[in-house]
Design an enzyme around this catalytic site. Structure first.
Site, mmCIF file in Angstrom:
data_model
loop_
_atom_site.group_PDB
_atom_site.id
_atom_site.type_symbol
_atom_site.label_atom_id
_atom_site.label_comp_id
_atom_site.label_asym_id
_atom_site.label_seq_id
_atom_site.Cartn_x
_atom_site.Cartn_y
_atom_site.Cartn_z
ATOM 1 N N SER A 91 20.974 -17.549 16.138
ATOM 2 C CA SER A 91 19.996 -17.808 15.082
ATOM 3 C C SER A 91 20.363 -19.104 14.369
ATOM 4 C CB SER A 91 19.968 -16.650 14.085
ATOM 5 O OG SER A 91 19.588 -15.455 14.723
ATOM 6 N N ARG B 13 25.695 -13.423 5.475
ATOM 7 C CA ARG B 13 26.172 -14.552 6.281
ATOM 8 C C ARG B 13 26.988 -15.527 5.413
ATOM 9 N NH1 ARG B 13 24.672 -11.058 8.338
ATOM 10 N NH2 ARG B 13 23.095 -10.747 9.941
ATOM 11 N N GLU C 245 22.284 -21.922 9.852
ATOM 12 C CA GLU C 245 23.372 -20.957 9.906
ATOM 13 C C GLU C 245 24.641 -21.529 10.533
ATOM 14 O OE1 GLU C 245 24.114 -16.570 11.885
ATOM 15 O OE2 GLU C 245 22.217 -16.970 10.885
#
Length: 418
Positions: A284, A188, A410
Site C-alpha cells: 500500500s 502505521r 506509507e
C-alpha cells in the site's frame, strides 16, 4: 569497517536469477527492494547478528556519515541517484521462547531477531498453534521493521501482540528493552517513525497457545477435547469473514485463516511473485487518511468511513477546509484540548473515485497503478524511481482536487518528493 558482500538470499524471494550471484558494494537498491527501483549506495555492510548490527550502528553514528538501514526492502523507495552513504542490510535471524512468569496461562512470549522474514515467522507460529499474528500473513519484510510501521491487516496489528523490543538508541553504548507502551504505537505509526533514532535488534511478542498439546481449549466458553481440537482464532474483519464463509467473530483453524489471508492478499497483488509485476511494489503506497468526522460528512455518501478510537492517532491528513480555517497540519485536538471525533477513510476508494482506475499509467512511464488494487503503485518493468514519484504526485494531486484530502505515503522515501 570494510565492504561486505550481500548474501545471495537477499533476493531469493524476488528474482531467482539475481539470487545466484553474490554482490559486492556496487549493488543497486533496485536489486534489494520490492519496488525494484533505486540507484547505488556508496558501500554495503551486512549484519548477520544483533551484536554485529549494534556494532555497525555505533560506528556509523560515531563516524557521522549518512547511512540507511534496510531489511526486506518492502517499505523503502530510493531515488535513481541512490543513497549517498552506507547501506546496512539486516540479516540476523532466529526465533526463541522467552520464559516469563508474568504471563497468563496459555500465553507464550517469543523473541524474534530483527532480520527474520516476517511471513516465515507467521508460518512458524501457525504451525506451532500460536495465535495472534495469523491475520498478518503475507506481509513482506522483516520482523525488525514491524514495530516501526506498526504493521496491520484484516483486523489485527502488531500493537495487539507486541511485548517489547530490544532497541539501540543513537548516542547510547548499550541496547535497552523498550516496552510496547513506550513505542506509542498508532495507525502505521510509532515513536521510531516519528523521529526516535535507533536500531531495532529484536522484537518480543506475546501469543496465545491454542495447540491441542496445551490442553482443553475454550471457544465461546465451551471446552473442547484436546484430542479433537485444532488451533483456532476469531475472524475480526468483515472481508475475511466473507472469504471464509463464516460470521464475523467466528473461530476458524489458524491454517485456514492464514490461507484465506494469503489468497486475499494475492488477489490484490500483495504477495511477492517475481512473475507478477503487480507485486513489484511497496504494498500500500498511501495510508488510509484519518480526518475529523465533521469533514468526512462533506464526502459522498458512499465513501467508506471507519470509526477511529479517540486515542488511536492524530489525523494523518488535514483537510483543505481545516487549513483555510487556520488549523495546523496534523492537528489532533479540538477546542480546549478535547480530542475531536475522527474517522478513517479508504485511500483506495478516494483514488479510484478521483478518476484513477486500476492499471492506470502516465504516458511513457514504467510505473502504474496495480491492475488488482488502486492503493498499490507498481513497477511494470523498467520503471525508474522518478516514474514512481511522478505517479504518486499525480495521485495525490487528483485526490486533493477531487476531495480536498491530501494522501500521505506509507513507505520510506529517500531522495524523492511526493
Amino acid at each position: 569497517m570494510t565492504h561486505a558482500d550481500v548474501a545471495p538470499e537477499a533476493r531469493a524471494d524476488l528474482d531467482p536469477a539475481v539470487a545466484q550471484e553474490v554482490f559486492a558494494a556496487d549493488v543497486a537498491l533496485a536489486q534489494l527492494t520490492t519496488m525494484r527501483v533505486g540507484g547505488h549506495a556508496e558501500r554495503i555492510l551486512v549484519a548477520r547478528s544483533s551484536a554485529e548490527l549494534a556494532e555497525f550502528a555505533r560506528e556509523l553514528w560515531d563516524d557521522g556519515e549518512p547511512w540507511l538501514l534496510l531489511g526486506g526492502g518492502s517499505n523503502t523507495v530510493v531515488s535513481d541517484d541512490g543513497f549517498p552513504g552506507t547501506l546496512v542490510l539486516v540479516r540476523n535471524t532466529g526465533i526463541d521462547a522467552i520464559a516469563d512468569a508474568t504471563l497468563a496461562d496459555g500465553e507464550v512470549r517469543v523473541r524474534v531477531q530483527a532480520g527474520h522474514d516476517w511471513d516465515a515467522l507467521v508460518a512458524a507460529t501457525v504451525e506451532r498453534g500460536l495465535a495472534g499474528i495469523e491475520a498478518l500473513s503475507g506481509i513482506p519484510g522483516l520482523a525488525g521493521a514491524a514495530p516501526v510501521q506498526n504493521i496491520g491487516a484484516y483486523g489485527c496489528e502488531l500493537a495487539d501482540v507486541l511485548h517489547s523490543i530490544e532497541f539501540l538508541e543513537s548516542g547510547h553504548a548499550e541496547p535497552r528493552r523498550m516496552s510496547a507502551a513506550e513505542l506509542e504505537l498508532g495507525y502505521r505509526d510509532s515513536a521510531i517513525k516519528q523521529g526516535l533514532e535507533g536500531v531495532v535488534l529484536s522484537i518480543d511478542l506475546v501469543l496465545t497457545d491454542r495447540s491441542p498439546a496445551h490442553g482443553a481449549h475454550q471457544v465461546d466458553g465451551q471446552g473442547i477435547d484436546p484430542d479433537q481440537a485444532e488451533a483456532t482464532a476469531p475472524v475480526r474483519y468483515a472481508q475475511l469473514a466473507q472469504a471464509l464463509g463464516v460470521e464475523l467473530g467466528a473461530h476458524v483453524p489458524l491454517t485456514q485463516l492464514r490461507s484465506a489471508v494469503l489468497a486475499l492478499r494475492a488477489s490484490k497483488g500483495m504477495v511477492l511473485d517475481a512473475a507478477d509485476h503487480d507485486t513489484w511494489s511497496s504494498g500500500s503506497f498511501f495510508t488510509n487518511p484519518i480526518v475529523a468526522a465533521s469533514f468526512a460528512v462533506t464526502l459522498p455518501e458512499n465513501a467508506p468511513r471507519f470509526p477511529v478510537q479517540e486515542a488511536e492517532v492524530a489525523p494523518t491528513v488535514t483537510s483543505l477546509e481545516d487549513i483555510a480555517a487556520g488549523a495546523p497540519l496534523r492537528a489532533s485536538h479540538g477546542a480546549a484540548g478535547t480530542p475531536s471525533r475522527q474517522v478513517k477513510l479508504s485511500a483506495a476508494w478516494l483514488i479510484e473515485h478521483a478518476g484513477i482506475p486500476r492499471g492506470y499509467r502516465l504516458p511513457g512511464s514504467g510505473a502504474a497503478i496495480s491492475s488488482k488494487h488502486t492503493l498499490a503503485l507498481t513497477n511494470q518493468g523498467g520503471a525508474s524511481a522518478a516514474d514512481v514519484a511522478e505517479l504518486a504526485r499525480f495521485v495525490v494531486q487528483r485526490v486533493q482536487q477531487e476531495f480536498g484530502v491530501i494522501l500521505a505515503p506509507e513507505p520510506r522515501l529517500y531522495g524523492l518528493e511526493v
